[in-house]
Motif scaffolding. Structure first.
Motif, PDB file in Angstrom:
ATOM      1  N   ALA A 348      35.344  51.832  44.792  1.00  0.00           N
ATOM      2  CA  ALA A 348      36.206  51.815  45.975  1.00  0.00           C
ATOM      3  C   ALA A 348      36.802  50.421  46.190  1.00  0.00           C
ATOM      4  N   ILE A 349      36.008  49.385  45.944  1.00  0.00           N
ATOM      5  CA  ILE A 349      36.513  48.011  46.050  1.00  0.00           C
ATOM      6  C   ILE A 349      37.666  47.803  45.073  1.00  0.00           C
ATOM      7  N   VAL A 350      37.465  48.300  43.858  1.00  0.00           N
ATOM      8  CA  VAL A 350      38.476  48.149  42.809  1.00  0.00           C
ATOM      9  C   VAL A 350      39.756  48.892  43.165  1.00  0.00           C
ATOM     10  N   LEU A 351      39.633  50.154  43.543  1.00  0.00           N
ATOM     11  CA  LEU A 351      40.811  50.957  43.847  1.00  0.00           C
ATOM     12  C   LEU A 351      41.514  50.452  45.106  1.00  0.00           C
ATOM     13  N   GLY A 352      40.713  50.007  46.074  1.00  0.00           N
ATOM     14  CA  GLY A 352      41.299  49.506  47.311  1.00  0.00           C
ATOM     15  C   GLY A 352      42.168  48.278  47.090  1.00  0.00           C
ATOM     16  N   PHE A 353      41.598  47.264  46.454  1.00  0.00           N
ATOM     17  CA  PHE A 353      42.342  46.018  46.247  1.00  0.00           C
ATOM     18  C   PHE A 353      43.331  46.127  45.083  1.00  0.00           C
ATOM     19  N   GLY A 354      42.913  46.850  44.031  1.00  0.00           N
ATOM     20  CA  GLY A 354      43.779  46.941  42.865  1.00  0.00           C
ATOM     21  C   GLY A 354      45.015  47.781  43.102  1.00  0.00           C
ATOM     22  N   THR A 355      44.889  48.805  43.938  1.00  0.00           N
ATOM     23  CA  THR A 355      46.010  49.717  44.184  1.00  0.00           C
ATOM     24  C   THR A 355      46.795  49.323  45.435  1.00  0.00           C
ATOM     25  N   VAL A 356      46.082  49.172  46.539  1.00  0.00           N
ATOM     26  CA  VAL A 356      46.755  48.863  47.798  1.00  0.00           C
ATOM     27  C   VAL A 356      47.451  47.505  47.738  1.00  0.00           C
ATOM     28  N   TYR A 357      46.765  46.510  47.166  1.00  0.00           N
ATOM     29  CA  TYR A 357      47.327  45.157  47.105  1.00  0.00           C
ATOM     30  C   TYR A 357      47.987  44.863  45.761  1.00  0.00           C
ATOM     31  N   ASP A 358      47.990  45.868  44.871  1.00  0.00           N
ATOM     32  CA  ASP A 358      48.670  45.753  43.576  1.00  0.00           C
ATOM     33  C   ASP A 358      48.225  44.508  42.798  1.00  0.00           C
ATOM     34  N   ILE A 359      46.910  44.343  42.679  1.00  0.00           N
ATOM     35  CA  ILE A 359      46.349  43.222  41.912  1.00  0.00           C
ATOM     36  C   ILE A 359      46.061  43.708  40.497  1.00  0.00           C
ATOM     37  N   ASP A 360      46.478  42.958  39.510  1.00  0.00           N
ATOM     38  CA  ASP A 360      46.265  43.376  38.130  1.00  0.00           C
ATOM     39  C   ASP A 360      44.780  43.268  37.766  1.00  0.00           C
ATOM     40  N   PRO A 361      44.310  44.008  36.745  1.00  0.00           N
ATOM     41  CA  PRO A 361      42.886  44.068  36.417  1.00  0.00           C
ATOM     42  C   PRO A 361      42.250  42.714  36.103  1.00  0.00           C
ATOM     43  N   VAL A 362      42.931  41.865  35.338  1.00  0.00           N
ATOM     44  CA  VAL A 362      42.333  40.581  34.957  1.00  0.00           C
ATOM     45  C   VAL A 362      42.159  39.678  36.180  1.00  0.00           C
ATOM     46  N   THR A 363      43.146  39.647  37.057  1.00  0.00           N
ATOM     47  CA  THR A 363      43.040  38.840  38.278  1.00  0.00           C
ATOM     48  C   THR A 363      41.932  39.363  39.175  1.00  0.00           C
ATOM     49  N   LEU A 364      41.880  40.682  39.342  1.00  0.00           N
ATOM     50  CA  LEU A 364      40.849  41.277  40.189  1.00  0.00           C
ATOM     51  C   LEU A 364      39.462  41.087  39.573  1.00  0.00           C
ATOM     52  N   PHE A 365      39.386  41.110  38.260  1.00  0.00           N
ATOM     53  CA  PHE A 365      38.131  40.833  37.549  1.00  0.00           C
ATOM     54  C   PHE A 365      37.617  39.448  37.921  1.00  0.00           C
ATOM     55  N   GLY A 366      38.496  38.454  37.906  1.00  0.00           N
ATOM     56  CA  GLY A 366      38.088  37.100  38.264  1.00  0.00           C
ATOM     57  C   GLY A 366      37.732  36.961  39.724  1.00  0.00           C
ATOM     58  N   ASP A 367      38.516  37.620  40.589  1.00  0.00           N
ATOM     59  CA  ASP A 367      38.269  37.522  42.035  1.00  0.00           C
ATOM     60  C   ASP A 367      36.918  38.105  42.419  1.00  0.00           C
ATOM     61  N   THR A 368      36.670  39.346  42.006  1.00  0.00           N
ATOM     62  CA  THR A 368      35.422  40.011  42.392  1.00  0.00           C
ATOM     63  C   THR A 368      34.217  39.378  41.696  1.00  0.00           C
ATOM     64  N   GLY A 369      34.404  38.957  40.444  1.00  0.00           N
ATOM     65  CA  GLY A 369      33.303  38.302  39.743  1.00  0.00           C
ATOM     66  C   GLY A 369      32.900  37.013  40.419  1.00  0.00           C
ATOM     67  N   THR A 370      33.884  36.237  40.861  1.00  0.00           N
ATOM     68  CA  THR A 370      33.593  34.966  41.534  1.00  0.00           C
ATOM     69  C   THR A 370      32.916  35.188  42.873  1.00  0.00           C
ATOM     70  N   LEU A 371      33.477  36.063  43.695  1.00  0.00           N
ATOM     71  CA  LEU A 371      32.912  36.315  45.022  1.00  0.00           C
ATOM     72  C   LEU A 371      31.502  36.891  44.916  1.00  0.00           C
TER      73      LEU A 371
END
Length: 472
Positions: A348-371
């Protein structure tokens, strides 16, 4: 300790052996994906001597494995960090840790979920010319893993091992090919301190990044309740897993640098140094690297869901979290409620931020991994500090100043470096926001722990009441 009636159910005893929990741990670490995305950053700090930085990180992780190994020797538990912190510092701390580390793990797990879809989509596009939305592939991967882990720990761990060893073989094939093709450039430079940019300062710069390669080393401790002779096998798995992955990383880094002819500018100019080095060495076999990535991600999803969801389950069973998460499947004896909740929230975190905010997979990978890594590293530190307290409270006669005090304190001191790298001021947005979010979570978890401990006086007996190898 006083005793308390244990109303919760037990997981399936003696389902896993030493080799299985080692494989689960290595699968959780996901060496292919960790190395693909992490090595270039390590080299940018440490230079061509990056393998020495990885060696240093391995030694520090061994300090941490000592802490978890000692706890597992005396009180093996599926609750792992939560149990150990709670028994050392009190029920409020255990309740707070249950919120803090579970949320951290879940956010970090979403980084694997998002890259499962992103990497698979890239693989299909590169080699088959097929374009499939990465979100759909992430949902498919999550559903398959959820079904697999809920049907039995032995079954899912076996599949995690199969995928991991397939990944390992592909990585080794790729590394050997790179060394053979570039054999005239093989040298000892990667293992020379003179090759480290700035000497020991360079090792210090690359060290925090190298530590992240090992995240997941703690996996086997959470499988204690289902492991045969956990007091012996869990500590062995922790140490063997850390040594094995460290040696693998050093070999992969040596092969990668050799393929780049030890050219630091070329290495740091690549987003995926191993993949690019392999492509330059054997372009016709590039699919080997991509398949290693696919199997790495899938085995990691299995390993992390199996292990980390058990902390959620154990915390619920001991009264720290809602009882719903403490349910066990009547047939498969798995903590299915905790596991499905864990992996679906990550999705749900992935679909929420990746789809709603249109974040690409590699960027979202770094964001969620860091947090997600911030709460996990803080939990490592707290567990290190908990070990001497626990030993003096419950096993004073066995207290060893080196094993139970000096090594944990050294581990804590060294781990402050990667933690500082994640929280230091002046980082660009959104990374500047993550320390504040982690601090907010820490405060909320602390308040929750204090309030819960006041409302449930029996928590002091319930934390750690389910010992992996004891009968009730």
């Amino acid at each position: 300790m006083s005793t308390i009636s244990r109303g919760g159910e037990r997981l399936q005893r003696d389902s896993l052996g030493l080799s299985q929990i080692i494989a689960s741990t290595l699968a959780n670490i996901a060496p292919a994906m960790s190395f693909f995305f992490g090595f270039g950053l390590i080299a940018s700090g440490a230079g061509v001597g990056a393998p020495l930085t990885i060696l240093t990180a391995m030694v520090v992780i061994l300090f941490l494995t000592n802490t978890l190994a000692q706890f597992s020797k005396y009180r093996p538990s599926a609750g792992s960090f939560v149990t150990f912190i709670g028994m050392s510092f009190g029920p409020w701390a255990g309740a707070a840790a249950s919120i803090f580390v579970v949320v951290g793990y879940c956010i970090a797990a979403s980084s694997v979920v998002v890259i499962s879809g992103g990497w698979a989509a890239q693989t299909l596009h590169t080699f088959l010319g097929i374009d499939v939305p990465w979100q759909a592939l992430s949902v498919i991967a999550t559903a398959i893993v959820g079904l697999l882990v809920s049907r039995g720990i032995s079954l899912s761990t076996t599949w995690a091992a199969i995928f991991f060893y397939f990944e390992l073989v592909l990585l080794l094939i790729g590394a050997v090919i790179m060394l053979v093709v570039n054999r005239h450039f093989i040298s000892t430079a990667p293992f020379s301190l003179s090759s480290v940019t700035g000497g020991w300062k360079g090792i210090g710069l690359g060290f925090p990044l190298a530590i992240y390669l090992f995240i997941g080393w703690e996996n086997s401790a959470m499988l204690a309740e289902e492991t045969t002779n956990p007091r012996r096998n869990v500590p062995r798995a922790l140490i063997i897993g850390t040594l094995s992955i460290g040696i693998l990383y050093m070999f992969l880094s040596f092969a990668t640098e050799t393929a780049f002819h030890n050219n630091l500018k070329a290495i740091t100019g690549s987003d995926l140094p191993f993949v690019d080095a392999f492509k330059a060495s054997a372009a016709g076999l590039l699919i080997v690297a991509y398949l290693a990535g696919v199997t790495s991600i899938f085995s990691s999803l299995i390993g992390l869901t199996n292990a980390q969801a058990r902390i959620l389950f154990s915390s619920a069973r001991e009264g720290l979290l809602p009882q719903f998460f403490g349910k066990i499947h009547p047939q498969h004896r798995t903590p299915h409620a905790a596991m499905w909740t864990y992996i679906v929230v990550a999705l749900a975190i992935v679909l929420g931020f990746g789809t709603v905010y249109d974040i690409d997979p590699v960027t979202l990978f770094g964001d969620t991994g860091t947090l997600g890594t911030i709460p996990v590293i803080v939990t490592y530190l707290l567990t290190n500090l908990a070990l001497p307290v626990y030993m003096l409270r419950y096993h004073r006669e066995d207290f060893n100043i080196l094993t139970h005090l000096i090594i944990p304190l050294l581990g804590t001191a060294f781990m402050l470096m990667p933690l500082w790298g994640l929280v230091e001021p002046g980082q660009p947005y959104p990374f500047s926001l993550y320390p504040k979010l982690a601090l907010g979570l820490f405060v909320l978890a602390g308040v929750y722990g204090v309030l819960l401990a006041k409302s449930k006086p029996d928590l002091v007996q319930r934390i750690g009441s389910y010992v992996a190898d004891e009968d009730y």
